[in-house]
Design a protein around this motif. Structure first.
Motif, PDB file in Angstrom:
ATOM      1  N   THR A  68       0.795  -1.237   0.000  1.00  0.00           N
ATOM      2  CA  THR A  68       0.000   0.000   0.000  1.00  0.00           C
ATOM      3  C   THR A  68       0.823   1.280   0.000  1.00  0.00           C
ATOM      4  O   THR A  68       0.285   2.348  -0.305  1.00  0.00           O
ATOM      5  N   TYR A  94      -7.533   1.659   5.250  1.00  0.00           N
ATOM      6  CA  TYR A  94      -7.446   0.594   4.247  1.00  0.00           C
ATOM      7  C   TYR A  94      -8.774   0.429   3.522  1.00  0.00           C
ATOM      8  O   TYR A  94      -8.806   0.305   2.289  1.00  0.00           O
ATOM      9  N   MET A  97      -9.279   2.848   0.877  1.00  0.00           N
ATOM     10  CA  MET A  97      -8.434   2.682  -0.314  1.00  0.00           C
ATOM     11  C   MET A  97      -9.100   1.810  -1.371  1.00  0.00           C
ATOM     12  O   MET A  97      -8.760   1.891  -2.558  1.00  0.00           O
ATOM     13  N   ILE A  98     -10.001   0.936  -0.954  1.00  0.00           N
ATOM     14  CA  ILE A  98     -10.599   0.005  -1.914  1.00  0.00           C
ATOM     15  C   ILE A  98     -11.397   0.795  -2.959  1.00  0.00           C
ATOM     16  O   ILE A  98     -12.159   1.711  -2.626  1.00  0.00           O
ATOM     17  N   HIS A  99     -11.192   0.438  -4.186  1.00  0.00           N
ATOM     18  CA  HIS A  99     -11.857   1.149  -5.295  1.00  0.00           C
ATOM     19  C   HIS A  99     -13.370   1.162  -5.066  1.00  0.00           C
ATOM     20  O   HIS A  99     -13.957   0.116  -4.744  1.00  0.00           O
ATOM     21  N   ALA A 131     -15.615  -2.063  -3.771  1.00  0.00           N
ATOM     22  CA  ALA A 131     -15.885  -2.186  -2.340  1.00  0.00           C
ATOM     23  C   ALA A 131     -17.142  -2.993  -2.028  1.00  0.00           C
ATOM     24  O   ALA A 131     -17.120  -3.877  -1.167  1.00  0.00           O
ATOM     25  N   TYR A 137      -9.191  -7.497  -6.057  1.00  0.00           N
ATOM     26  CA  TYR A 137      -9.836  -6.200  -6.222  1.00  0.00           C
ATOM     27  C   TYR A 137      -8.778  -5.111  -6.358  1.00  0.00           C
ATOM     28  O   TYR A 137      -7.575  -5.363  -6.232  1.00  0.00           O
ATOM     29  N   ARG A 138      -9.243  -3.899  -6.576  1.00  0.00           N
ATOM     30  CA  ARG A 138      -8.357  -2.758  -6.760  1.00  0.00           C
ATOM     31  C   ARG A 138      -8.335  -1.889  -5.502  1.00  0.00           C
ATOM     32  O   ARG A 138      -9.349  -1.725  -4.834  1.00  0.00           O
ATOM     33  N   ILE A 139      -7.148  -1.361  -5.198  1.00  0.00           N
ATOM     34  CA  ILE A 139      -7.039  -0.329  -4.170  1.00  0.00           C
ATOM     35  C   ILE A 139      -6.411   0.914  -4.802  1.00  0.00           C
ATOM     36  O   ILE A 139      -5.718   0.825  -5.819  1.00  0.00           O
TER      37      ILE A 139
END
Length: 257
Positions: free
Chosen positions: A173, A186, A189-191, A195, A216-218
């Motif tokens: 991260t 955190y 941060m998840i897209h 989410a 997944y994307r962050i």
């Protein structure tokens, strides 16, 4: 004339110390010794005789050199009870650890000797296990620190509030554990597009008491996209309440649409 009434220095303690000795000591699993502050041995039980292959001599010759001063200092005063951990070399020159409890018996004014009853409990196997566990823990901690992935324990909330996180979080991260612990960072941060599906997939697995595996994307800085893979499981109470979520996260390849 006074010398005629003075008991011999070696006879007096042996006769008097005999009253403190019991044959029951030979039934003990621990070493039992009566010594003076100079570590001369006056009485010993069978366990000591089996350990040292002698029933006499001084304790000093069996003590690990670094522990001689420690024990002599301990026995230099007439405190009622003292304790410490010492090391002894057995007849085969193997190093063994003992938990020592020293109980004060009496003093001889003429010679200014203090006499003690020592109880020595062999702790060698326990100490070896502790050293092994400590070494294994150090190795595990070193391994966790080197891995470019983050081990975590979080609350089961939409922000994935971290209660524990390993140093590898920085590789994933760009944030340190101190920056992520006990904050909603955190989860934030998840897209936003991922989410809801991440939350749903994890909750389904937790409710079924199954392992979850999600990609997944962050957005660590709010713009840059990083793909991660998250594998984890739930921690439950005896009543099946979800107490926490534990898992491991590392950088992943983008999912092909």
């Amino acid at each position: 004339m006074l010398k005629l009434f003075r008991r011999p220095a070696q006879v007096y303690p042996l006769q008097l110390l005999q009253t403190y000795w019991s044959p029951v000591f030979d039934c003990f699993a621990e070493v039992v010794l009566i010594v003076d502050q100079y570590l001369n041995i006056y009485k010993s039980n069978i366990i000591w005789q089996q350990f040292s292959h002698t029933d006499g001599q001084g304790l000093t010759e069996w003590l690990y050199p670094e522990d001689v001063y420690q024990l002599k200092s301990l026995l230099s005063s007439s405190q009622l009870t003292q304790s410490c951990r010492i090391r002894l070399m057995d007849a085969q020159q193997n190093l063994r650890w003992f938990e020592l409890s020293a109980n004060y018996l009496l003093s001889q004014p003429d010679s200014q000797q203090h006499f003690w009853c020592l109880l020595l409990s062999d702790q060698t196997e326990k100490i070896k296990r502790q050293y092994l566990q400590s070494a294994q823990q150090r190795s595990l901690n070193d391994l966790i620190k080197r891995l470019p992935m983050m081990l975590y324990r979080s609350r089961n909330d939409f922000d994935w509030t971290m209660e524990y996180i390993s140093d590898g979080c920085f590789d994933v991260t760009g944030y340190t554990p101190a920056e992520l612990l006990n904050t909603p960072r955190y989860g934030q941060m998840i897209h936003p597009e991922d989410a809801p599906s991440v939350w749903s997939a994890v909750q389904d697995a937790l409710n079924q008491k199954e392992l979850f595996n999600v990609i997944y994307r962050i957005l660590p800085d709010g713009e840059r996209v990083v793909w991660v893979q998250d594998i984890g499981w739930g921690v439950y109470s005896e009543s099946d309440m979800i107490l926490a979520v534990e898992g491991i996260i590392w950088r992943s390849q983008p999912v092909q649409s």
